[in-house]
Motif scaffolding. Structure first.
Motif, PDB file in Angstrom:
ATOM      1  N   ALA A  83       5.161 -98.787 -48.935  1.00 52.51           N
ATOM      2  CA  ALA A  83       4.909 -99.237 -50.304  1.00 52.51           C
ATOM      3  C   ALA A  83       4.567-100.719 -50.296  1.00 52.51           C
ATOM      4  CB  ALA A  83       6.130 -98.983 -51.184  1.00 52.51           C
ATOM      5  N   VAL A  84       3.817-101.122 -51.308  1.00 56.12           N
ATOM      6  CA  VAL A  84       3.393-102.513 -51.462  1.00 56.12           C
ATOM      7  C   VAL A  84       4.355-103.210 -52.421  1.00 56.12           C
ATOM      8  CG1 VAL A  84       1.514-104.053 -52.120  1.00 56.12           C
ATOM      9  CG2 VAL A  84       0.999-101.814 -51.132  1.00 56.12           C
ATOM     10  N   PHE A  85       4.855-104.373 -52.016  1.00 65.38           N
ATOM     11  CA  PHE A  85       5.751-105.123 -52.889  1.00 65.38           C
ATOM     12  C   PHE A  85       5.012-105.593 -54.136  1.00 65.38           C
ATOM     13  CE2 PHE A  85       8.361-105.393 -49.088  1.00 65.38           C
ATOM     14  CZ  PHE A  85       9.647-105.357 -49.602  1.00 65.38           C
ATOM     15  N   GLU A  86       5.687-105.504 -55.259  1.00 64.43           N
ATOM     16  CA  GLU A  86       5.139-106.017 -56.513  1.00 64.43           C
ATOM     17  C   GLU A  86       4.826-107.500 -56.348  1.00 64.43           C
ATOM     18  OE1 GLU A  86       3.551-105.240 -59.682  1.00 64.43           O
ATOM     19  OE2 GLU A  86       5.257-103.855 -59.771  1.00 64.43           O
ATOM     20  N   GLY A  87       3.625-107.881 -56.741  1.00 68.78           N
ATOM     21  CA  GLY A  87       3.242-109.286 -56.668  1.00 68.78           C
ATOM     22  C   GLY A  87       2.697-109.723 -55.335  1.00 68.78           C
ATOM     23  N   SER A  88       2.516-108.813 -54.390  1.00 66.31           N
ATOM     24  CA  SER A  88       1.938-109.197 -53.093  1.00 66.31           C
ATOM     25  C   SER A  88       0.554-109.804 -53.294  1.00 66.31           C
ATOM     26  CB  SER A  88       1.822-107.977 -52.173  1.00 66.31           C
ATOM     27  OG  SER A  88       1.008-108.267 -51.053  1.00 66.31           O
ATOM     28  N   GLU A  89       0.300-110.904 -52.601  1.00 66.66           N
ATOM     29  CA  GLU A  89      -1.013-111.551 -52.669  1.00 66.66           C
ATOM     30  C   GLU A  89      -1.988-110.942 -51.673  1.00 66.66           C
ATOM     31  OE1 GLU A  89      -0.384-115.717 -52.170  1.00 66.66           O
ATOM     32  OE2 GLU A  89       0.737-115.940 -54.042  1.00 66.66           O
ATOM     33  N   ASN A  90      -1.519-109.988 -50.878  1.00 65.91           N
ATOM     34  CA  ASN A  90      -2.373-109.348 -49.881  1.00 65.91           C
ATOM     35  C   ASN A  90      -2.498-107.849 -50.146  1.00 65.91           C
ATOM     36  OD1 ASN A  90      -3.157-111.519 -48.197  1.00 65.91           O
ATOM     37  ND2 ASN A  90      -1.116-111.548 -47.282  1.00 65.91           N
ATOM     38  N   ALA A  91      -2.564-107.473 -51.409  1.00 70.78           N
ATOM     39  CA  ALA A  91      -2.595-106.050 -51.746  1.00 70.78           C
ATOM     40  C   ALA A  91      -3.814-105.347 -51.157  1.00 70.78           C
ATOM     41  CB  ALA A  91      -2.549-105.872 -53.261  1.00 70.78           C
ATOM     42  N   ASP A  92      -4.975-106.017 -51.153  1.00 72.85           N
ATOM     43  CA  ASP A  92      -6.172-105.390 -50.595  1.00 72.85           C
ATOM     44  C   ASP A  92      -5.959-105.012 -49.132  1.00 72.85           C
ATOM     45  OD1 ASP A  92      -7.667-105.491 -52.898  1.00 72.85           O
ATOM     46  OD2 ASP A  92      -8.643-107.382 -52.413  1.00 72.85           O
ATOM     47  N   LEU A  93      -5.437-105.939 -48.366  1.00 76.32           N
ATOM     48  CA  LEU A  93      -5.203-105.670 -46.955  1.00 76.32           C
ATOM     49  C   LEU A  93      -4.084-104.651 -46.779  1.00 76.32           C
ATOM     50  CD1 LEU A  93      -5.960-106.198 -44.083  1.00 76.32           C
ATOM     51  CD2 LEU A  93      -4.461-108.185 -44.079  1.00 76.32           C
ATOM     52  N   ALA A  94      -3.079-104.700 -47.649  1.00 72.21           N
ATOM     53  CA  ALA A  94      -1.991-103.718 -47.581  1.00 72.21           C
ATOM     54  C   ALA A  94      -2.538-102.303 -47.745  1.00 72.21           C
ATOM     55  CB  ALA A  94      -0.951-104.019 -48.654  1.00 72.21           C
ATOM     56  N   TYR A  95      -3.447-102.120 -48.692  1.00 67.41           N
ATOM     57  CA  TYR A  95      -4.034-100.796 -48.894  1.00 67.41           C
ATOM     58  C   TYR A  95      -4.915-100.393 -47.708  1.00 67.41           C
ATOM     59  CZ  TYR A  95      -2.308-100.269 -53.666  1.00 67.41           C
ATOM     60  OH  TYR A  95      -1.504-100.108 -54.763  1.00 67.41           O
TER      61      TYR A  95
END
Length: 352
Positions: free
Chosen positions: A268-280
Motif C-alpha cells: 500500500a502507498v502511504f497517504e501523502g507520499s510524494e513518490n506515488a507515481d513511482l510507488a504505483y
C-alpha cells in the motif's frame, strides 16, 4: 518532461510514462519485514536489483521498522512525519489494527487505473483483504498449517488431536501479539471454536504443554534444533526444504480439519507520499510474471496472480501444498474485535 514509451515486460507490451521515472530523481522508500531483505536470496534484494535495472535513475531503499506497521501507527498518533512511501507486507489484521486505532487513514485508497496488472490478481478469498477503502494490493499469500517430523509424531488431523495426550509437549507456536503466523493460528482457533470458546481450547493446549515463543524465527529455530517435533508454520515449508536439500521427513504438512488459514500479504502507498507515481510503477512491476515467480520461490509463498500470469517450475508445484479448504476471518469480522481477542489471549494464555 512527460510522455509515454512502450516497453516489453515478460512478453506484455505496457505503456510506461517517462515522467514516472524522471520526476523521482532517485529513491523510493519501502518499509517491510526483516526476512524480505535478510537471509539467503531474499525476495526484496531481487526486487530492488530488478526494478533498478529497469529504471536506472531510481534507487529503492528498504527499511525494516522494529515494530512493523505499529511504528507508523505510533508516528501518526504523534503527528510525526512518515518517511517512507510504501509498506510491503501488510496483512488483513494490520489494516484492522490501523483502523481501530487511528481516526485518519494511514494509507491512500488505490488508484487502480495506475496499476495495469491489478486485474491479474486472482479472484480467490485466499488473497482478498475485504478492505472497504481499497488500500491494498496483494503480492502473495500463504496458508498457516502445522509442520512436523514424521519420524517423531503422526500428523494431527484436527484441533482436538492437538489436546490429546498423544501430542503432549509436541507443539511450538508463536506469540499472537508479535507474530503474523502466531496471530493467524489464534484466529484459526477463533474460527473453529468461536469468540466464546477459543480461550477454553487454548487452556487445553496449555495443559497439553504447548510452548509459545515470540516470533516465527524463534519457533522455527527451536524446531530446527529438534526441541519439539511440530511447529506452526506455512504449507509451503517443503519449497524451502527442497531448495536447500533439507530433510523432507522433518518438513511434513498437516492441515487441521483439512483446512489452511489464508494469510495474504499486500502493499500500500502511504497517504501523502510524494513518490506515488513511482510507488504505483513498483506495485505494477511486483505483479509482473517474472516478479511473481521470484517472490513465490524466494519468499516461499503462493503468487497473488492467476495461474496464467505466472510460470512456476514443476518442483515448486510439487512442494507447495494448498489445503483442501482455505479459511480466514475477514476485515468485517475482525474489525472492533481483533484487539480484544488478542488482549484476552495474552492475559490468560501467553502470560502463563
Amino acid at each position: 518532461m512527460s510522455g509515454e514509451r512502450e516497453v516489453e515486460i515478460d512478453g506484455d507490451s505496457a505503456e510506461v510514462t517517462v515522467a514516472v521515472v524522471e520526476q523521482t530523481e532517485g529513491r523510493l522508500r519501502i518499509a517491510t519485514y526483516s526476512s524480505m531483505v535478510d537471509g539467503e536470496e531474499p525476495a526484496g534484494v531481487w526486487l530492488k536489483e530488478a526494478f533498478e535495472e529497469r529504471y536506472p535513475d531510481v534507487t529503492i531503499e528498504w527499511t525494516v521498522p522494529e515494530a512493523g506497521v505499529n511504528h507508523y501507527i505510533q508516528r501518526a498518533q504523534q503527528d510525526a512525519g512518515i518517511d517512507v512511501d510504501v509498506y510491503f507486507g501488510l496483512n488483513v489484521d494490520d489494516l484492522v489494527r490501523i483502523d481501530d486505532t487511528l481516526d485518519e487513514q494511514l494509507f491512500a485508497s488505490l488508484e487502480r487505473d495506475r496499476v495495469e496488472r491489478a486485474d491479474r490478481v486472482r479472484d480467490d478469498p485466499a488473497v482478498e483483504f475485504g478492505d472497504p477503502d481499497d488500500r491494498v494490493l496483494p503480492y502473495d499469500t500463504g496458508y498457516i498449517s502445522l509442520v512436523y517430523d514424521e519420524g517423531e509424531v503422526e500428523g494431527p488431523e484436527s484441533f482436538e488431536d492437538l489436546v490429546d495426550p498423544a501430542y503432549e509437549g509436541t507443539l511450538l507456536a508463536q506469540n499472537a501479539q508479535d507474530s503474523d503466523p502466531g496471530r493467524a493460528f489464534l484466529l484459526w482457533t477463533i474460527d473453529a471454536y468461536g469468540a466464546d470458546g477459543y480461550l477454553d481450547y487454548w487452556r487445553e493446549l496449555v495443559d497439553n504443554d504447548v510452548r509459545i515463543l515470540g516470533s516465527w524465527d524463534d519457533a522455527y529455530s527451536a524446531y530446527e534444533n529438534a526441541e519439539r517435533p511440530m511447529v506452526v508454520s506455512y504449507s509451503t515449508d517443503q519449497v524451502y526444504t527442497n531448495r536447500y536439500d533439507g530433510d523432507m521427513s522433518r518438513s511434513q504438512i498437516a492441515f487441521l480439519e483439512d483446512q489452511g488459514y489464508a494469510n495474504p500479504e499486500g502493499m500500500a502507498v502511504f497517504e501523502g507520499s510524494e513518490n506515488a507515481d513511482l510507488a504505483y510503477a513498483f506495485m505494477d512491476f511486483v505483479l509482473s510474471s517474472e516478479a511473481q515467480a521470484e517472490i513465490a520461490v524466494r519468499n516461499v509463498q503462493f503468487p497473488a496472480v492467476a495461474d496464467e500470469h505466472v510460470d512456476l517450475d514443476a518442483e515448486y508445484d510439487e512442494y507447495a501444498h494448498e489445503p483442501p479448504e482455505s479459511i480466514a476471518l475477514g476485515y468485517e469480522e475482525l474489525s472492533g474485535n481483533l484487539g480484544g481477542w488478542i488482549e484476552d489471549w495474552a492475559r490468560e494464555i501467553a502470560s502463563q
